[in-house]
Motif scaffolding. Structure first.
Motif, short mmCIF file in Angstrom:
data_model
loop_
_atom_site.label_atom_id
_atom_site.label_comp_id
_atom_site.label_asym_id
_atom_site.label_seq_id
_atom_site.Cartn_x
_atom_site.Cartn_y
_atom_site.Cartn_z
N VAL A 1 1.85 -51.94 -25.50
CA VAL A 1 1.13 -53.17 -25.81
C VAL A 1 0.21 -52.97 -27.00
CG1 VAL A 1 1.18 -53.98 -23.42
CG2 VAL A 1 -0.77 -52.69 -24.22
N VAL A 2 -0.11 -54.08 -27.65
CA VAL A 2 -1.05 -54.10 -28.76
C VAL A 2 -2.15 -55.09 -28.39
CG1 VAL A 2 -1.33 -54.63 -31.20
CG2 VAL A 2 0.83 -53.68 -30.40
N THR A 3 -3.40 -54.69 -28.59
CA THR A 3 -4.50 -55.60 -28.27
C THR A 3 -5.35 -55.85 -29.51
OG1 THR A 3 -5.93 -53.78 -27.59
CG2 THR A 3 -4.66 -54.87 -25.86
N PRO B 1 29.82 -53.79 -35.67
CA PRO B 1 29.61 -55.19 -35.29
C PRO B 1 28.17 -55.41 -34.82
CG PRO B 1 31.44 -54.19 -34.06
CD PRO B 1 30.81 -53.13 -34.86
N VAL B 2 27.65 -56.61 -35.07
CA VAL B 2 26.27 -56.95 -34.71
C VAL B 2 26.30 -58.21 -33.84
CG1 VAL B 2 24.05 -57.67 -35.65
CG2 VAL B 2 25.40 -55.97 -36.86
N ARG B 3 25.42 -58.22 -32.83
CA ARG B 3 25.29 -59.44 -32.01
C ARG B 3 23.81 -59.79 -31.91
NH1 ARG B 3 25.08 -58.37 -25.82
NH2 ARG B 3 24.19 -56.30 -25.81
N GLU B 4 23.56 -61.08 -31.70
CA GLU B 4 22.19 -61.56 -31.59
C GLU B 4 21.77 -61.56 -30.12
OE1 GLU B 4 19.56 -65.20 -33.38
OE2 GLU B 4 21.61 -65.62 -32.79
N ILE B 5 20.57 -61.04 -29.87
CA ILE B 5 20.04 -60.99 -28.51
C ILE B 5 18.75 -61.79 -28.47
CG2 ILE B 5 19.03 -59.46 -26.77
CD1 ILE B 5 20.86 -57.29 -27.72
N LYS B 6 18.64 -62.65 -27.48
CA LYS B 6 17.41 -63.43 -27.29
C LYS B 6 16.53 -62.70 -26.29
CE LYS B 6 19.23 -67.91 -28.49
NZ LYS B 6 18.67 -67.91 -29.81
N GLU B 7 15.28 -62.44 -26.69
CA GLU B 7 14.34 -61.73 -25.85
C GLU B 7 13.02 -62.46 -25.84
OE1 GLU B 7 15.66 -57.13 -26.31
OE2 GLU B 7 14.42 -57.94 -27.90
N ALA C 1 -3.57 -59.65 -26.01
CA ALA C 1 -2.66 -58.52 -25.81
C ALA C 1 -1.23 -59.02 -25.95
CB ALA C 1 -2.88 -57.88 -24.46
N ALA C 2 -0.42 -58.24 -26.63
CA ALA C 2 1.00 -58.59 -26.81
C ALA C 2 1.85 -57.37 -26.49
CB ALA C 2 1.26 -59.06 -28.23
N SER C 3 2.97 -57.60 -25.83
CA SER C 3 3.84 -56.49 -25.45
C SER C 3 4.73 -56.08 -26.61
CB SER C 3 4.71 -56.90 -24.25
OG SER C 3 5.62 -57.91 -24.62
N ARG C 4 5.08 -54.80 -26.62
CA ARG C 4 6.06 -54.28 -27.57
C ARG C 4 7.42 -54.14 -26.90
NH1 ARG C 4 2.73 -49.48 -30.55
NH2 ARG C 4 1.62 -50.81 -32.01
N ARG C 5 7.45 -54.29 -25.60
CA ARG C 5 8.71 -54.26 -24.87
C ARG C 5 9.07 -55.70 -24.52
NH1 ARG C 5 8.09 -50.13 -20.20
NH2 ARG C 5 10.20 -50.82 -19.77
N TYR C 6 10.34 -55.95 -24.36
CA TYR C 6 10.81 -57.32 -24.24
C TYR C 6 11.51 -57.59 -22.91
CZ TYR C 6 9.92 -57.50 -29.21
OH TYR C 6 9.30 -57.47 -30.43
N LEU C 7 11.40 -58.83 -22.47
CA LEU C 7 12.17 -59.34 -21.35
C LEU C 7 13.45 -59.94 -21.92
CD1 LEU C 7 9.24 -61.23 -19.66
CD2 LEU C 7 10.36 -59.20 -18.74
N ASN C 8 14.57 -59.70 -21.26
CA ASN C 8 15.80 -60.36 -21.69
C ASN C 8 16.59 -60.84 -20.48
OD1 ASN C 8 17.76 -58.32 -20.89
ND2 ASN C 8 16.94 -57.08 -22.56
N GLU C 9 17.58 -61.67 -20.73
CA GLU C 9 18.32 -62.33 -19.67
C GLU C 9 19.20 -61.37 -18.88
OE1 GLU C 9 20.34 -65.41 -21.75
OE2 GLU C 9 18.57 -66.68 -21.83
N ASN C 10 19.48 -60.20 -19.42
CA ASN C 10 20.37 -59.25 -18.75
C ASN C 10 19.65 -58.43 -17.69
OD1 ASN C 10 22.42 -60.09 -20.43
ND2 ASN C 10 21.99 -58.53 -21.95
N GLN C 11 18.33 -58.53 -17.61
CA GLN C 11 17.57 -57.74 -16.64
C GLN C 11 17.63 -58.38 -15.26
OE1 GLN C 11 13.91 -58.00 -18.80
NE2 GLN C 11 14.15 -55.97 -19.70
N SER C 12 17.70 -57.54 -14.25
CA SER C 12 17.70 -58.03 -12.86
C SER C 12 16.29 -58.53 -12.51
CB SER C 12 18.10 -56.90 -11.92
OG SER C 12 17.08 -55.92 -11.88
N LEU D 1 3.66 -54.02 -17.91
CA LEU D 1 3.05 -54.50 -19.16
C LEU D 1 1.67 -55.10 -18.93
CD1 LEU D 1 6.15 -56.14 -20.89
CD2 LEU D 1 4.98 -54.03 -21.55
N VAL D 2 1.52 -55.93 -17.92
CA VAL D 2 0.22 -56.56 -17.65
C VAL D 2 -0.81 -55.50 -17.25
CG1 VAL D 2 -1.01 -58.20 -16.17
CG2 VAL D 2 1.21 -58.82 -17.14
N ALA D 3 -0.39 -54.54 -16.44
CA ALA D 3 -1.31 -53.46 -16.06
C ALA D 3 -1.76 -52.68 -17.29
CB ALA D 3 -0.65 -52.53 -15.05
N GLU D 4 -0.82 -52.38 -18.19
CA GLU D 4 -1.20 -51.65 -19.40
C GLU D 4 -2.08 -52.50 -20.31
OE1 GLU D 4 0.71 -49.14 -23.12
OE2 GLU D 4 1.98 -49.61 -21.39
#
Length: 174
Positions: free
Chosen positions: A20-22, A114-120, A139-150, A161-164
């Motif tokens: 995270v960046v604050t 090959p390149v594909r676009e990912i929405k996060e 505070a902003a995260s450097r790690r991302y949420l994406n649709e492929n995550q359970s 992320l929120v704890a950090e």
């Protein structure tokens, strides 16, 4: 042996990288804030699944900071959060190429992979002074949420992320 030492140093350095960046207003006395409330209307008429996860994580972390959740009219801090959508390009597979020549000269042709676009989504949390309506901490995260995550992965990532983020609140204590 040298390779082993380099590997250990590289792992130690990546372990120290923050997720995270604050940023904050350095003229604010954060010890004056004792209460908080969520900003009303930050979501649509429905609270999303991730919205519930983020709200729960923020409530937990602010309770750990001994800040009291109160109605908006009584709050010293107003809490706002959002998941900012971002598009990222990801290389998939390998590029191909061939070449010929010898010595210091030669020719080569290659095709990029090959390149594909990912929405996060990047999680951003802001705390604003309730009187001035000015953001005092962000505070902003450097790690991302994406649709492929359970759902379990998303909850664990949001909690982490929120704890950090809130380990860096109030600023100047780290």
């Amino acid at each position: 042996m040298r390779l082993l030492m380099l590997s250990i140093v590289a792992l130690a350095m990546t372990g120290c990288a923050s997720n995270v960046v604050t940023d904050y207003n350095s003229s604010v006395v954060f010890g004056n804030y004792t209460s908080w409330a969520f900003v009303p209307g930050t979501e649509s008429s429905f609270v999303s699944l991730d919205g519930n996860r983020v709200r729960s994580a923020i409530e937990r972390e602010l309770n750990r900071k001994a800040l009291l959740q109160v109605p908006e009219a009584e709050a010293g801090l107003l809490v706002s959060w959002q998941i900012v959508p971002e598009d990222r390009l990801e290389q998939t597979g390998l590029g191909l190429g061939f070449g010929f020549g010898h010595g210091n000269f030669g020719w080569a042709l290659s095709a990029p992979p090959p390149v594909r676009e990912i929405k996060e989504g990047k999680l951003v949390v802001e705390l604003a002074d309730s009187k001035s309506k000015q953001v005092v901490w962000r505070a902003a995260s450097r790690r991302y949420l994406n649709e492929n995550q359970s759902p379990e992965t998303r909850r664990a990532l949001i909690d982490e992320l929120v704890a950090e983020m809130f380990t860096k609140y109030p600023p100047g204590l780290d």
